[in-house]
Enzyme design. Sequence first.
Site, PDB file in Angstrom:
ATOM      1  N   LYS A  49       3.153  10.030   8.267  1.00  0.00           N
ATOM      2  CA  LYS A  49       2.527   9.579   9.514  1.00  0.00           C
ATOM      3  C   LYS A  49       3.203  10.107  10.784  1.00  0.00           C
ATOM      4  O   LYS A  49       2.906  11.187  11.251  1.00  0.00           O
ATOM      5  CB  LYS A  49       2.411   8.064   9.521  1.00  0.00           C
TER       6      LYS A  49
ATOM      7  N   ASP B 284       9.372   2.621   1.193  1.00  0.00           N
ATOM      8  CA  ASP B 284       8.243   3.342   1.759  1.00  0.00           C
ATOM      9  C   ASP B 284       8.241   3.102   3.270  1.00  0.00           C
ATOM     10  O   ASP B 284       7.904   2.022   3.740  1.00  0.00           O
ATOM     11  CB  ASP B 284       6.950   2.827   1.119  1.00  0.00           C
TER      12      ASP B 284
ATOM     13  N   PHE C 295       0.859  -1.184   0.000  1.00  0.00           N
ATOM     14  CA  PHE C 295       0.000   0.000   0.000  1.00  0.00           C
ATOM     15  C   PHE C 295       0.892   1.230   0.000  1.00  0.00           C
ATOM     16  O   PHE C 295       1.708   1.414   0.896  1.00  0.00           O
ATOM     17  CB  PHE C 295      -0.934   0.037   1.214  1.00  0.00           C
TER      18      PHE C 295
END
Length: 389
Positions: free
Chosen positions: A237, A208, A123
């Site tokens: 995040k 990532d 993702f």
Amino acid sequence: MMSALFPTYARWDITPVKAKGSKLIDSDGKEYLDFISGIAVCNLGHCHPKVVSSVEEQMKKLWHVSNLFQIEGQEQVAEQLVDHSVGDYVFFCNSGAEANEAAIKLARKSTGKHHIVSLTNSFHGRTLGSMAATGQDKIHQGFGPLLTEFTYIEMNDSEALKNTVTEKTAAIMVEIIQGEGGIRLMSDEYAESLKTVCEQFGCLLIVDEVQTGIGRTGTAFAYEQLGLSPDIITVAKGLGNGFPVGALIGKERLKDAFTPGSHGSTFGGNPLAMAAAKAVLTEVFKPELLESVQEKGEWFKAELEKKLGDSKIVEEVRGKGLMLGIACHIEVAPIIKACIENGLLVLPAGPKVLRILPPLVATKSELVRACEILLTVFQEIEQKQSVII
């Protein structure tokens, strides 16, 4: 009352009104142990005093001027990120999807090639580029033709990697632990294969770290634990502890591909975001905090394995640091509902994996309490469903 919001989220029937550290209180006054942390965002817990103070101080000075101007905070945060990574330069944006979009653009522009290999169950975001990099059909459905020249292969399948990457490949894009994909860990052997293939074909390695970065797995970045040296690292995040901010970190040789006008972001690296990120990184990158994440993570994982080891529902406990998953033989929706009823907030990572993301500053007693709630819930669910595995 009819909502004026697009129904893009399957929202829970909880309205948070106040939070501090690992505790969250809803509009009915019920208190929860928040082991979602905004989905690995509030790594320092809710309303960390040093982050709050830093943003408040900046709010009284300057909010926004645009990237036409020199922004001192950008230089300071970029230096923190470079000092604690293998990168040399930083581009600031507002989210993980934006950071990954920038990574795709940088890889293609710097190499002159367009093919990118990413992993199934990955993702990387929901913009058209990052969605194309995401190896999940359910994310793609309904949006028509995707950005071309992406190939998806299974993580930890070194043969597939060797058979897919060619001289035309610009980059390989991976997560060290697939968060949305079920808390799946990259193996040491696969990491070695990545090194070999990238060197053989001259392609870039994009890691990532949107969910795994900023101390979540017990090191500044998760790639460190596999001895990798990515060309591009993406973060978001936990970088702002709840303030929207993302970043791309790249190596020296990529600098000339991102010249003036090649990429940009109106709000990227604004003074408020930089104030939040500077305070976060000052705290998270302290060796004693990272060591505590490793220690608490090892204890928590071992305790979950011990408490849930006899459960017929549980397949395995996996993860690193304070990014853990409980893989189950049944769908976890009823388990999550029961946890919420018992005052513990957790979330899924796919239909059959329970994802647990405590704040990095969660106390031992809070981890113990979470274990007690999980044990109670699993025992109750097993009795109700009379599961036979």
